[in-house]
Design an enzyme around this catalytic site. Structure first.
Site, PDB file in Angstrom:
ATOM      1  N   ASN A  67      -0.713   1.439   6.569  1.00  0.00           N
ATOM      2  CA  ASN A  67       0.169   0.946   5.507  1.00  0.00           C
ATOM      3  C   ASN A  67       1.625   0.957   5.959  1.00  0.00           C
ATOM      4  O   ASN A  67       2.383   0.011   5.709  1.00  0.00           O
ATOM      5  CB  ASN A  67       0.033   1.824   4.257  1.00  0.00           C
ATOM      6  CG  ASN A  67      -1.269   1.626   3.523  1.00  0.00           C
ATOM      7  OD1 ASN A  67      -2.017   0.690   3.793  1.00  0.00           O
ATOM      8  ND2 ASN A  67      -1.555   2.518   2.596  1.00  0.00           N
ATOM      9  N   ARG A 392      -8.350 -15.017   1.227  1.00  0.00           N
ATOM     10  CA  ARG A 392      -8.854 -14.218   2.348  1.00  0.00           C
ATOM     11  C   ARG A 392     -10.367 -14.189   2.257  1.00  0.00           C
ATOM     12  O   ARG A 392     -10.930 -14.094   1.168  1.00  0.00           O
ATOM     13  CB  ARG A 392      -8.348 -12.771   2.293  1.00  0.00           C
ATOM     14  CG  ARG A 392      -6.842 -12.596   2.317  1.00  0.00           C
ATOM     15  CD  ARG A 392      -6.475 -11.115   2.430  1.00  0.00           C
ATOM     16  NE  ARG A 392      -5.102 -10.860   2.034  1.00  0.00           N
ATOM     17  CZ  ARG A 392      -4.044 -11.037   2.823  1.00  0.00           C
ATOM     18  NH1 ARG A 392      -4.225 -11.495   4.052  1.00  0.00           N
ATOM     19  NH2 ARG A 392      -2.826 -10.767   2.390  1.00  0.00           N
ATOM     20  N   ARG A 422      -0.805 -13.647   4.356  1.00  0.00           N
ATOM     21  CA  ARG A 422      -0.216 -12.882   5.458  1.00  0.00           C
ATOM     22  C   ARG A 422      -1.275 -12.151   6.279  1.00  0.00           C
ATOM     23  O   ARG A 422      -2.137 -11.467   5.749  1.00  0.00           O
ATOM     24  CB  ARG A 422       0.807 -11.888   4.918  1.00  0.00           C
ATOM     25  CG  ARG A 422       1.555 -11.141   6.022  1.00  0.00           C
ATOM     26  CD  ARG A 422       2.599 -10.203   5.473  1.00  0.00           C
ATOM     27  NE  ARG A 422       3.734 -10.935   4.917  1.00  0.00           N
ATOM     28  CZ  ARG A 422       4.180 -10.804   3.682  1.00  0.00           C
ATOM     29  NH1 ARG A 422       3.556 -10.010   2.847  1.00  0.00           N
ATOM     30  NH2 ARG A 422       5.235 -11.480   3.269  1.00  0.00           N
ATOM     31  N   HIS A 452      -2.796 -17.974  -4.879  1.00  0.00           N
ATOM     32  CA  HIS A 452      -3.419 -16.645  -4.854  1.00  0.00           C
ATOM     33  C   HIS A 452      -4.530 -16.538  -5.894  1.00  0.00           C
ATOM     34  O   HIS A 452      -5.265 -15.545  -5.923  1.00  0.00           O
ATOM     35  CB  HIS A 452      -2.328 -15.586  -5.113  1.00  0.00           C
ATOM     36  CG  HIS A 452      -2.751 -14.180  -4.893  1.00  0.00           C
ATOM     37  ND1 HIS A 452      -2.891 -13.272  -5.929  1.00  0.00           N
ATOM     38  CD2 HIS A 452      -3.066 -13.500  -3.760  1.00  0.00           C
ATOM     39  CE1 HIS A 452      -3.265 -12.102  -5.445  1.00  0.00           C
ATOM     40  NE2 HIS A 452      -3.381 -12.211  -4.138  1.00  0.00           N
ATOM     41  N   TYR A 485     -13.150  -2.290  -2.553  1.00  0.00           N
ATOM     42  CA  TYR A 485     -12.117  -2.577  -3.549  1.00  0.00           C
ATOM     43  C   TYR A 485     -12.780  -2.666  -4.925  1.00  0.00           C
ATOM     44  O   TYR A 485     -13.848  -3.262  -5.065  1.00  0.00           O
ATOM     45  CB  TYR A 485     -11.424  -3.915  -3.277  1.00  0.00           C
ATOM     46  CG  TYR A 485     -10.484  -3.964  -2.103  1.00  0.00           C
ATOM     47  CD1 TYR A 485     -10.511  -3.014  -1.088  1.00  0.00           C
ATOM     48  CD2 TYR A 485      -9.567  -5.002  -1.992  1.00  0.00           C
ATOM     49  CE1 TYR A 485      -9.645  -3.089  -0.011  1.00  0.00           C
ATOM     50  CE2 TYR A 485      -8.697  -5.087  -0.907  1.00  0.00           C
ATOM     51  CZ  TYR A 485      -8.751  -4.129   0.077  1.00  0.00           C
ATOM     52  OH  TYR A 485      -7.896  -4.206   1.151  1.00  0.00           O
ATOM     53  N   ARG A 581      -1.434   1.203  -9.382  1.00  0.00           N
ATOM     54  CA  ARG A 581      -1.843   1.882  -8.157  1.00  0.00           C
ATOM     55  C   ARG A 581      -0.685   2.070  -7.185  1.00  0.00           C
ATOM     56  O   ARG A 581      -0.531   3.111  -6.573  1.00  0.00           O
ATOM     57  CB  ARG A 581      -2.952   1.090  -7.457  1.00  0.00           C
ATOM     58  CG  ARG A 581      -3.539   1.813  -6.255  1.00  0.00           C
ATOM     59  CD  ARG A 581      -4.322   0.889  -5.350  1.00  0.00           C
ATOM     60  NE  ARG A 581      -3.451   0.108  -4.488  1.00  0.00           N
ATOM     61  CZ  ARG A 581      -3.578  -1.195  -4.263  1.00  0.00           C
ATOM     62  NH1 ARG A 581      -4.523  -1.877  -4.863  1.00  0.00           N
ATOM     63  NH2 ARG A 581      -2.756  -1.824  -3.450  1.00  0.00           N
ATOM     64  N   HIS A 609      -8.052  -2.390  -7.401  1.00  0.00           N
ATOM     65  CA  HIS A 609      -7.458  -3.695  -7.099  1.00  0.00           C
ATOM     66  C   HIS A 609      -7.464  -4.647  -8.294  1.00  0.00           C
ATOM     67  O   HIS A 609      -6.756  -5.651  -8.286  1.00  0.00           O
ATOM     68  CB  HIS A 609      -8.222  -4.323  -5.923  1.00  0.00           C
ATOM     69  CG  HIS A 609      -7.549  -5.495  -5.301  1.00  0.00           C
ATOM     70  ND1 HIS A 609      -7.980  -6.797  -5.489  1.00  0.00           N
ATOM     71  CD2 HIS A 609      -6.475  -5.586  -4.484  1.00  0.00           C
ATOM     72  CE1 HIS A 609      -7.205  -7.625  -4.806  1.00  0.00           C
ATOM     73  NE2 HIS A 609      -6.280  -6.919  -4.197  1.00  0.00           N
TER      74      HIS A 609
END
Length: 731
Positions: A67, A392, A422, A452, A485, A581, A609
């Site tokens: 991270n 993704r 990204r 997204h 997730y 989160r 998530h």
């Protein structure tokens, strides 16, 4: 407090201004970057959590390091660019870019020190448990013989010894590249020479010795093994000093306003990114000062970009240790359930959706049902069209294969592939080309907006007409991350939702602005407005003396307008519970500003998530009349203004109840994995009230079926009902 837990909160006075002044000053916001660093510290704290098995603790340590790498590649790189360009614009909390860099460096320095201290303790703990990481000087005679053979056969061919002199300039070092720097002396004449050995990135960092006594696993790092055989790489030289270093480069991609070929533009930009400027240089503390200066000068780094590490570099690679065969030191395997309602219909996903809407709660329920939705669509002769967004996905993606299969079967298939995801740009370019070869109509959306939204639409001939089936969710179409997730997949054949999703796809593919959306909200057009209207609505209910409650679950809360609306609601008496989160720029619990706002963060086995937004509508929460939404969007300016996102209402009673009364209540009830956020942005672990059992939401969902997916199994198994203390409508 109307939650079921009693929380011990440290008394802190985070700001000196009185609340009346805070309400209109930048001090009402927590700095975004510092809030993220507080989040990463919560992740790091899980590496010392005694409830977790040892290798899972190593994994949390590795995650915190990974991270931090990405934080520097993106956030710190962006702030440094602002400083270079002379930009002095202040952040919402009032800091200039230069001031932000200062506080970031202070926080990161302490975080890095703590990471190393935790690793030293974990290394000792692993040794006690039979996993020993040895240094070069500690290998036995037989181990040295084995590692020499292994080095010559499997490592030596991959290494390139690099002398540095006028004829051999300092080489390019890629981002995250791990390199050993050497001070050498030629034995024949004493001539000094600097040299480098780049560690190969495609092989494991940790090498396991064969055989063991009493089941003990012994390992050595790649760099330690290499240091044993420097003479093989530089014969005729003596090592006078050495030390490893690692760099992180700026990973931002700049996109030109005018681009004729977006794919080619991204391919060029990705090549530029590989050579981005160095924004962090990590150097082992034992590297000689002269050698350190040589490396720093060669990489043109300033002192504030150099971090001296007293310990192991590239801690993100510690996750490789979890591959050793010690299942007793990991979480017990968990096999996701398949929704019983789909089984009741013989595996016919469309029949299950026709019966009524369905929510699939990942990872407790299998992502296979999403794959099945597209695979069945590809093979069903009555399906005429499929439209899909891809942000993704996984390697060898079954989602991509299903879309290709459908196109090859002659169906009309359209895929929006987001090239701006990204670190997935290269993979998405590859998927786009594979899909085009299969006959899929591939589009890339907007140049200045990321798409997204998670949307899949199947149009099927039924009963002389067309029926639209929709999947929308909070997570990516990624079978691998769906195992770790927590996300929601919503399936519906509601014709209104179908029309809304059709309009969203038309917006993406043809720039046809969806002005007549009926149920959903779409950013950057209407999502912000819908959220503000709901918050203001609860504020109005509170002022009328009616029950007024807001529950929200998200990854990040950054947007100043949303935060100010929540402050106003709190001041009016709205009871607000936020589950955030990661980043939270709102200060909870400040008298006169946010005393009615509570913020918690859940960090545990699975990564939270999902995004869920609930409003009591004058009835309090939970209530059958509440407005309940799921979304791909966090409450950040980028999601609300610079991305295509959807906010989808849940109106089917069973689905509504599942998300509001099961999922949200479990998140609010959790005490075992939860942190209470404090007004200064830091956090403290939550504890169960005296005399009450701790509650773990992940364990609950691993052992209790969902409401909407039960089917006939409802007769045999019902989820344990969750209640919160003082479960009543606040007035």
């Amino acid at each position: 407090m109307d939650t079921e837990q009693a929380i011990e909160i440290q008394e802190k006075d985070p700001v000196s201004s009185p609340p009346a002044e805070i309400a209109s000053s930048p001090e009402r916001f927590i700095n975004r970057e510092l809030s993220w660093l507080h989040f990463n510290r919560r992740v790091l704290e899980e590496s010392v959590n005694p409830r977790h098995p040892a290798l899972e603790r190593v994994r949390f340590l590795s995650i915190s390091a990974n991270n931090l790498d990405e934080f520097f590649m993106v956030r710190v790189a962006g702030i440094r660019a602002q400083v270079r360009e002379g930009i002095a614009e202040r952040s919402p909390d009032g800091l200039t870019p230069l001031e932000q860099l200062k506080v970031i460096n202070e926080s990161v320095s302490q975080l890095a020190i703590d990471q190393q201290a935790i690793w030293r303790d974990l290394r000792k703990f692993l040794a006690e448990l039979g996993i020993v990481l040895v240094d070069g000087q500690d290998v036995t005679k037989s181990e040295r013989a084995w590692i020499e053979d292994h080095f010559l056969a499997s490592i030596f061919p991959l290494l390139t010894p690099l002398a540095i002199d006028p004829a051999h300039p300092f080489p390019f070092i890629p981002s995250l590249g791990f390199t050993v720097a050497l001070q050498l002396m030629r034995t024949s004449d004493g001539r000094p020479m600097n040299a480098l050995i780049r560690m190969p990135g495609k092989i494991d960092r940790f090498i396991r010795f064969p055989g063991s006594k009493d089941g003990v696993i012994r390992l050595i790092t790649l760099e330690q093994a290499t240091s044993l055989f420097i003479g093989r790489l530089f014969p005729g030289y003596t090592v006078k000093g050495q030390g490893a270093f690692r760099i992180i480069r700026d990973s931002e991609i700049e996109i030109e306003e005018e681009a004729e070929d977006l794919v080619r533009l991204f391919e060029t930009a990705l090549k530029r990114r590989r050579r981005g400027s160095v924004i962090r240089l990590e150097i082992e503390a034992n590297m000689p000062e002269e050698l350190r200066a040589f490396v720093q000068d060669a990489l043109s780094t300033t002192d504030d970009e150099v971090f001296v590490v007293d310990g192991v570099l590239a801690m993100n690679e510690l996750s490789q240790l979890t591959r050793v065969d010690r299942p007793d030191l990991e979480f017990a395997p968990y096999v996701p359930r398949h929704p019983e309602r789909v089984r009741d219909h013989g595996g016919d996903i469309f029949a299950a959706i026709r019966q009524k809407d369905l929510i699939v709660h990942h990872p407790y329920e299998s992502f296979d049902v999403v794959v099945q939705f597209l695979q069945q669509a590809a093979r069903d002769p009555d399906v005429v069209a499929i439209k899909q967004t891809l942000y993704r996905t996984s390697n060898n993606s079954p989602i991509v294969r299903a879309l290709a299969e459908a196109a090859e079967a002659g169906k009309s298939v359209t895929a929006l592939v987001e090239l701006k995801a990204r670190f997935d740009e290269e993979a998405n370019i590859r998927w786009a080309r594979d899909l085009e070869r299969a006959g899929v109509q591939v589009v890339y959306g907007f140049l200045q907006l990321k798409t997204h939204a998670k949307l899949s639409m199947v149009v099927r001939r039924e009963g002389g007409g067309l029926t639209t089936y929709v999947h929308t969710g909070t997570g990516n179409y990624h079978p691998v991350t769906a195992r770790i997730y927590t996300d929601l997949s919503y399936f519906t054949s509601d014709p209104v939702i179908g029309r809304d999703v059709t309009r969203v796809f038309n917006y993406i593919t043809g720039y046809a602005e969806p002005i007549d959306i009926e149920k959903m909200a779409v950013s950057p057009l209407t999502l912000r407005k819908r959220m503000i209207e709901h918050i203001h609505g609860e504020t109005s209910f509170a002022r009328q003396g009616k029950p007024a409650v807001i529950w929200m679950k998200m990854n990040s809360l950054v947007d100043p307008d949303i935060i100010d609306a929540l402050y106003e609601a709190s001041q009016a008496g709205v009871s607000i519970d936020l589950i955030v989160r990661g980043i939270c720029c709102l200060r909870p619990g400040l008298p006169g500003l946010s005393e009615n706002i509570r913020v918690k963060s859940v960090i545990g086995r699975f990564l939270e998530h999902g995004r869920i937004y609930c409003f009591g509508m004058g009835q309090g929460l939970p209530s059958a009349k509440a407005a309940v939404y799921i979304s791909s969007a966090d409450m950040m300016p980028r999601n609300l203004d610079r991305r295509v996102e959807v906010l989808c209402p849940l109106q089917n009673p069973t689905v509504h109840q599942q998300v509001l009364e099961q999922i949200m209540v479990a998140n609010l009830k959790d005490t075992e994995q939860s942190w209470q956020l404090l007004p200064d942005g830091s956090s403290t672990r939550m504890k169960a009230a005296k005399g009450e059992e701790p509650f773990n939401l992940h364990n609950y969902f691993m052992t209790n079926p969902s409401l909407s997916g039960r089917g006939k199994s409802l007769k045999e198994s019902s989820p344990r009902r969750l209640t919160r203390r003082n479960e009543r409508n606040p007035s």
